[in-house]
Design a protein around this motif. Sequence first.
Motif, PDB file in Angstrom:
ATOM      1  N   ALA A  29      -6.589 -34.897 -10.648  1.00  0.00           N
ATOM      2  CA  ALA A  29      -6.534 -33.718  -9.787  1.00  0.00           C
ATOM      3  C   ALA A  29      -5.269 -33.682  -8.932  1.00  0.00           C
ATOM      4  CB  ALA A  29      -7.759 -33.682  -8.885  1.00  0.00           C
ATOM      5  N   GLY A  30      -4.539 -34.756  -8.846  1.00  0.00           N
ATOM      6  CA  GLY A  30      -3.377 -34.823  -7.971  1.00  0.00           C
ATOM      7  C   GLY A  30      -2.236 -33.885  -8.291  1.00  0.00           C
ATOM      8  N   PRO A  31      -1.822 -33.726  -9.547  1.00  0.00           N
ATOM      9  CA  PRO A  31      -0.640 -32.910  -9.823  1.00  0.00           C
ATOM     10  C   PRO A  31      -0.839 -31.404  -9.738  1.00  0.00           C
ATOM     11  CG  PRO A  31      -1.254 -34.208 -11.755  1.00  0.00           C
ATOM     12  CD  PRO A  31      -2.262 -34.454 -10.697  1.00  0.00           C
ATOM     13  N   ALA A  32      -2.025 -30.909  -9.573  1.00  0.00           N
ATOM     14  CA  ALA A  32      -2.240 -29.459  -9.609  1.00  0.00           C
ATOM     15  C   ALA A  32      -1.513 -28.698  -8.500  1.00  0.00           C
ATOM     16  CB  ALA A  32      -3.729 -29.156  -9.591  1.00  0.00           C
ATOM     17  N   PRO A  33      -1.669 -29.039  -7.220  1.00  0.00           N
ATOM     18  CA  PRO A  33      -0.965 -28.249  -6.193  1.00  0.00           C
ATOM     19  C   PRO A  33       0.563 -28.365  -6.267  1.00  0.00           C
ATOM     20  CG  PRO A  33      -2.808 -29.436  -5.226  1.00  0.00           C
ATOM     21  CD  PRO A  33      -2.655 -29.932  -6.633  1.00  0.00           C
ATOM     22  N   PRO A  34       1.146 -29.561  -6.434  1.00  0.00           N
ATOM     23  CA  PRO A  34       2.606 -29.608  -6.517  1.00  0.00           C
ATOM     24  C   PRO A  34       3.170 -28.900  -7.748  1.00  0.00           C
ATOM     25  CG  PRO A  34       1.752 -31.788  -6.048  1.00  0.00           C
ATOM     26  CD  PRO A  34       0.588 -30.904  -6.361  1.00  0.00           C
ATOM     27  N   SER A  35       2.482 -28.992  -8.873  1.00  0.00           N
ATOM     28  CA  SER A  35       3.008 -28.341 -10.073  1.00  0.00           C
ATOM     29  C   SER A  35       2.904 -26.824  -9.959  1.00  0.00           C
ATOM     30  CB  SER A  35       2.285 -28.834 -11.322  1.00  0.00           C
ATOM     31  OG  SER A  35       0.919 -28.513 -11.265  1.00  0.00           O
ATOM     32  N   ALA A  36       1.889 -26.323  -9.273  1.00  0.00           N
ATOM     33  CA  ALA A  36       1.789 -24.868  -9.073  1.00  0.00           C
ATOM     34  C   ALA A  36       2.927 -24.383  -8.178  1.00  0.00           C
ATOM     35  CB  ALA A  36       0.440 -24.521  -8.460  1.00  0.00           C
ATOM     36  N   ARG A  37       3.225 -25.147  -7.131  1.00  0.00           N
ATOM     37  CA  ARG A  37       4.332 -24.765  -6.244  1.00  0.00           C
ATOM     38  C   ARG A  37       5.660 -24.829  -6.971  1.00  0.00           C
ATOM     39  NH1 ARG A  37       1.399 -27.733  -2.312  1.00  0.00           N
ATOM     40  NH2 ARG A  37       2.596 -29.585  -2.810  1.00  0.00           N
ATOM     41  N   SER A  38       5.884 -25.894  -7.744  1.00  0.00           N
ATOM     42  CA  SER A  38       7.179 -26.033  -8.416  1.00  0.00           C
ATOM     43  C   SER A  38       7.358 -24.990  -9.516  1.00  0.00           C
ATOM     44  CB  SER A  38       7.333 -27.439  -8.985  1.00  0.00           C
ATOM     45  OG  SER A  38       6.387 -27.669  -9.999  1.00  0.00           O
ATOM     46  N   SER A  39       6.296 -24.665 -10.230  1.00  0.00           N
ATOM     47  CA  SER A  39       6.438 -23.664 -11.288  1.00  0.00           C
ATOM     48  C   SER A  39       6.671 -22.279 -10.706  1.00  0.00           C
ATOM     49  CB  SER A  39       5.221 -23.667 -12.209  1.00  0.00           C
ATOM     50  OG  SER A  39       4.063 -23.327 -11.490  1.00  0.00           O
ATOM     51  N   SER A  40       6.029 -21.963  -9.581  1.00  0.00           N
ATOM     52  CA  SER A  40       6.261 -20.648  -8.983  1.00  0.00           C
ATOM     53  C   SER A  40       7.661 -20.554  -8.397  1.00  0.00           C
ATOM     54  CB  SER A  40       5.214 -20.342  -7.915  1.00  0.00           C
ATOM     55  OG  SER A  40       5.355 -21.228  -6.823  1.00  0.00           O
ATOM     56  N   SER A  41       8.161 -21.626  -7.805  1.00  0.00           N
ATOM     57  CA  SER A  41       9.523 -21.579  -7.270  1.00  0.00           C
ATOM     58  C   SER A  41      10.545 -21.544  -8.400  1.00  0.00           C
ATOM     59  CB  SER A  41       9.787 -22.761  -6.339  1.00  0.00           C
ATOM     60  OG  SER A  41       9.715 -23.976  -7.043  1.00  0.00           O
ATOM     61  N   SER A  42      10.272 -22.239  -9.495  1.00  0.00           N
ATOM     62  CA  SER A  42      11.184 -22.194 -10.644  1.00  0.00           C
ATOM     63  C   SER A  42      11.222 -20.799 -11.255  1.00  0.00           C
ATOM     64  CB  SER A  42      10.745 -23.192 -11.713  1.00  0.00           C
ATOM     65  OG  SER A  42      10.832 -24.502 -11.230  1.00  0.00           O
ATOM     66  N   ALA A  43      10.083 -20.159 -11.346  1.00  0.00           N
ATOM     67  CA  ALA A  43      10.038 -18.811 -11.916  1.00  0.00           C
ATOM     68  C   ALA A  43      10.789 -17.820 -11.037  1.00  0.00           C
ATOM     69  CB  ALA A  43       8.588 -18.362 -12.093  1.00  0.00           C
ATOM     70  N   SER A  44      10.615 -17.917  -9.728  1.00  0.00           N
ATOM     71  CA  SER A  44      11.316 -16.981  -8.849  1.00  0.00           C
ATOM     72  C   SER A  44      12.815 -17.247  -8.853  1.00  0.00           C
ATOM     73  CB  SER A  44      10.762 -17.050  -7.429  1.00  0.00           C
ATOM     74  OG  SER A  44      11.013 -18.319  -6.865  1.00  0.00           O
ATOM     75  N   PHE A  45      13.223 -18.511  -8.930  1.00  0.00           N
ATOM     76  CA  PHE A  45      14.647 -18.824  -9.003  1.00  0.00           C
ATOM     77  C   PHE A  45      15.240 -18.312 -10.311  1.00  0.00           C
ATOM     78  CE2 PHE A  45      18.091 -21.614 -10.372  1.00  0.00           C
ATOM     79  CZ  PHE A  45      18.994 -21.377  -9.348  1.00  0.00           C
ATOM     80  N   SER A  46      14.515 -18.452 -11.406  1.00  0.00           N
ATOM     81  CA  SER A  46      15.015 -17.973 -12.695  1.00  0.00           C
ATOM     82  C   SER A  46      15.203 -16.466 -12.685  1.00  0.00           C
ATOM     83  CB  SER A  46      14.049 -18.348 -13.814  1.00  0.00           C
ATOM     84  OG  SER A  46      13.963 -19.740 -13.934  1.00  0.00           O
TER      85      SER A  46
END
Length: 109
Positions: free
Chosen positions: A72-89
């Motif tokens: 269960a640990g990687p869910a919140p950080p990966s959601a934040r990183s994927s959303s920031s990566s998408a907005s940066f792209s």
Amino acid sequence: MSIAGFALSRPGPVAVAGGLAAGFVLLALVGPLAAPHDPLAVDLTHRFEAPGLSHLLGTDHLGRDILSRLIAGPAPPSARSSSSSASFSRSASRSGGSPGWWAERSTPS
């Protein structure tokens, strides 16, 4: 050997890396649902339990299941990183695409 016209061969490094990335993303998305125990539940009676059938990787100093916390640990950080990566792209493609379009239009043919 081929199936339906596609040659079967060993997967390349890009395919292996893509498969691993897809697996990590899938685990991050469904991880909290697949965890065998509540990752935040404190149970002081089961502190520092060795790995066994009830806790496959054992428990920590507060009696929390280590496997559940790993799943269960990687869910919140990966959601934040994927959303920031998408907005940066999105913003990078817009800011980089505009000058290229203007340069192409203003160049005499």
